[in-house]
Design a protein around this motif. Structure first.
Motif, short mmCIF file in Angstrom:
data_model
loop_
_atom_site.label_atom_id
_atom_site.label_comp_id
_atom_site.label_asym_id
_atom_site.label_seq_id
_atom_site.Cartn_x
_atom_site.Cartn_y
_atom_site.Cartn_z
N GLN A 78 15.07 126.69 -42.57
CA GLN A 78 14.54 126.17 -43.84
C GLN A 78 15.01 127.03 -45.01
O GLN A 78 15.22 128.23 -44.86
N GLY A 131 18.86 128.32 -51.12
CA GLY A 131 18.04 127.62 -52.10
C GLY A 131 17.95 128.38 -53.42
O GLY A 131 17.41 127.87 -54.39
N ALA A 161 14.39 128.91 -48.63
CA ALA A 161 13.27 129.72 -49.07
C ALA A 161 12.34 128.88 -49.93
O ALA A 161 12.80 128.05 -50.72
N THR A 162 11.03 129.10 -49.78
CA THR A 162 10.09 128.37 -50.63
C THR A 162 10.10 128.98 -52.03
O THR A 162 10.13 130.20 -52.17
N ALA A 163 10.07 128.12 -53.03
CA ALA A 163 10.12 128.61 -54.41
C ALA A 163 8.77 129.20 -54.79
O ALA A 163 7.72 128.62 -54.47
N THR A 217 5.51 130.20 -57.09
CA THR A 217 4.78 129.49 -58.15
C THR A 217 5.29 129.97 -59.51
O THR A 217 5.40 131.18 -59.72
N THR A 241 16.83 135.22 -46.97
CA THR A 241 16.07 133.97 -47.04
C THR A 241 14.70 134.08 -46.36
O THR A 241 13.71 133.58 -46.85
N HIS A 242 14.68 134.75 -45.19
CA HIS A 242 13.42 134.86 -44.44
C HIS A 242 13.06 136.32 -44.21
O HIS A 242 12.61 136.70 -43.13
N ASN A 247 8.99 133.90 -46.26
CA ASN A 247 8.60 133.81 -44.85
C ASN A 247 9.60 133.06 -44.00
O ASN A 247 10.34 132.29 -44.47
N THR A 249 7.09 136.58 -50.34
CA THR A 249 6.97 135.12 -50.21
C THR A 249 8.05 134.53 -49.28
O THR A 249 8.00 133.36 -48.93
N GLN A 296 11.92 136.69 -58.47
CA GLN A 296 13.08 135.85 -58.13
C GLN A 296 14.13 135.88 -59.24
O GLN A 296 15.32 135.94 -58.98
N SER A 327 12.37 127.58 -37.95
CA SER A 327 11.79 128.09 -39.21
C SER A 327 12.85 128.82 -40.04
O SER A 327 12.81 128.80 -41.28
#
Ligand code: CUA
Length: 385
Positions: free
Chosen positions: A244, A274, A246-248, A250, A305-306, A385, A383, A259, A241
Motif C-alpha cells: 500500500q 505516494g 503511505a497514508t496521507a 491529516t 513508505t512503511h 505504518n 504515521t 511530510q 500491507s
C-alpha cells in the motif's frame, strides 16, 4: 648433564589453567544468536555438521597424540645411571604410515565437505514446496530487501515465511559485502557485477540475527539486519500491507508539517510511495543502471513508505526493528512528539539529530535540524505504518 624435567612446572600449570578458563569463556560466548551451532534450518545444519565432523576427527587425533606424548615422556624419562637410549635411524613402515594417515584423514574431511557443498549449492535448493525469491542489496552500510513477486522493498528487516525455500539473490553496486544469517545460512559474498545467490529455510518462527561478514568500510560492523520468520499467513498479510502507498497525514497536523519537511529535505535520498515516489522499483536493476529506462530514481537511503511498521514490536524483549544497519533499535513507541526528552528517549530522533556522530561515514549528510523540525519528522514517521 641432567636437565630437571619439572622445572617451572607450577608456572606451566598456571598458564594451562588460565588458558583453559579463557577458552571456556570464549566457547560460552558461542551460545548466542550469532552462533553457527544454534541452527534452525537445513542449510545451517548441513554446515555445522561439517564443523562437528572435523571437531570429532581433530579431537580423536589430539587425544591420541597427547596420550602417546605423555606416556612416552613418563615411560622413557631419564633415570639416574641409565645408559644412552638405543639410536634409531629411520623406520620405513612408520614413515609410510604417518605420510598416509593424514592423507586418509583429509580425504574423509573432503568427502564430508563436498557432501555439504553439494547440499547447500544454489542449484540444489528444494523444488518441492513454495519458493520465495528475495533480492538482498548490500549498501554502505545497510541491507535493502526487495520481493519481486510482491514488488515491495524494505530495509534492515527481512521477513520470511517459515518452512518455505527462500532464494536470496545478492547484489551490490559498491563494494564486496557478505550475507550471513548464522542460524539459517552460512556466508555468501555479495560482489558488484557478479550476482551470487543463496537459499535457506527457516524451520521455526522467530527473530534471527543477520550480518555482513566481509569488511566493507568504516561501518562494516554496523551492517546488521534481523530476520523475522513467521507463518505464511502472517507473511502474506505483512507483504500485502507493504504494497500500500503511505497514508496521507491529516492536513494541518504536525505530521503534515513533517511530510512537507520530508519532501523538501529528505526526498533526494529516501522514497515514500505516494509522496515522492510512484511505485517500488527493483533496486538491483535501478541502481545498476543509472542511465537505464527506469522512471523512478534509485534512492541512496532506505525506502520509508512503511517505516513505522519496521519498529520494534511487542514489549521490546525481542529487538526486531533496527535503524541504520542496526546501529540503533527502532523504538518508535518511545517517540512522542513534543516530549522534552525526545532526544534521549527516541532513537530515530537521535539519528535525525546527529547521524554522523552516531554512525560516522554514512551517507546521511544533512544539515543540523532544529528540535522543532525533528519533532515534525518524528510525528510524520510515526504515521508510516
Ligand atoms: Cu557490508 Cu561488511
Amino acid at each position: 648433564m641432567r636437565m630437571p624435567l619439572f622445572r617451572g612446572t607450577k608456572q606451566r600449570m598456571l598458564l594451562f589453567v588460565a588458558g583453559a578458563v579463557l577458552s571456556s569463556l570464549l566457547f560460552s560466548a558461542c551460545g548466542g544468536s550469532t552462533s553457527i551451532l544454534n541452527t534452525d534450518g537445513p542449510v545451517a545444519e548441513s554446515e555445522s555438521f561439517i564443523f562437528w565432523v572435523i571437531l570429532a576427527i581433530a579431537g580423536v587425533i589430539f587425544v591420541g597424540v597427547e596420550a602417546m606424548l605423555i606416556y612416552s615422556s613418563w615411560r622413557f624419562r631419564e633415570r639416574p645411571g641409565m645408559p644412552a637410549p638405543r639410536q634409531l635411524h629411520g623406520n620405513t613402515t612408520l614413515e609410510f604410515a604417518w605420510t598416509a594417515a593424514p592423507a586418509v584423514v583429509l580425504l574423509i574431511v573432503l568427502v564430508f565437505t563436498i557432501r555439504g557443498l553439494w547440499q547447500v549449492a544454489p542449484e540444489n535448493r528444494p523444488t518441492t514446496g513454495k519458493t520465495e525469491v528475495v533480492e538482498a542489496i548490500g549498501h554502505q552500510w545497510w541491507w535493502e530487501f526487495y520481493y519481486p513477486s510482491y514488488n515491495i522493498t524494505t530495509a534492515d528487516t527481512l521477513h520470511v515465511p517459515v518452512g518455505e525455500t527462500i532464494q536470496v539473490k545478492l547484489y551490490s553496486n559498491n563494494v564486496i559485502h557478505s550475507f550471513w544469517i548464522p542460524a539459517l545460512t552460512g556466508k555468501t559474498d555479495v560482489i558488484p557485477g557478479h550476482n551470487n545467490s543463496r537459499w535457506f529455510i527457516a524451520d521455526k518462527a522467530g527473530v534471527y540475527e543477520g550480518l555482513c561478514a566481509e569488511f566493507c568500510g568504516l561501518q562494516h560492523a554496523n551492517m546488521r539486519f534481523n530476520v523475522v520468520a513467521e507463518d505464511s499467513t502472517s507473511f502474506d498479510t505483512w507483504a500485502i500491507s507493504q504494497q500500500q502507498a503511505a497514508t496521507a497525514p491529516t492536513s494541518g497536523s504536525m505530521a503534515a508539517a513533517g511530510q512537507k519537511l520530508f519532501t523538501a529535505q529528505c526526498s533526494t535520498c529516501h522514497g515514500i510511495i505516494g509522496v515522492d515516489s510512484k511505485a517500488f522499483v527493483d533496486p538491483s536493476q535501478a541502481c545498476d543502471n543509472p542511465n537505464g529506462t527506469t522512471k523512478d530514481p534509485c534512492y541512496v537511503g532506505p525506502n520509508l513508505t512503511h517505516f513505522a511498521s519496521r519498529a520494534t514490536q511487542g514489549n521490546g524483549s525481542q529487538q526486531v526493528g533496527l535503524i541504520a544497519g542496526g546501529v540503533l533499535e527502532n523504538n518508535l513507541a518511545q517517540c512522542t512528539p513534543g516530549d522534552p526528552n525526545l532526544l534521549q528517549n527516541c532513537n530515530v530522533a537521535k539519528w535525525l539529530h546527529d547521524p554522523q556522530g552516531i554512525k560516522p561515514g554514512n551517507d546521511m549528510n544533512i544539515g543540523a535540524l532544529s528540535t522543532d523540525d525533528i519533532n515534525k519528522l518524528v510525528a510524520y514517521l510515526k504515521t508510516l505504518n
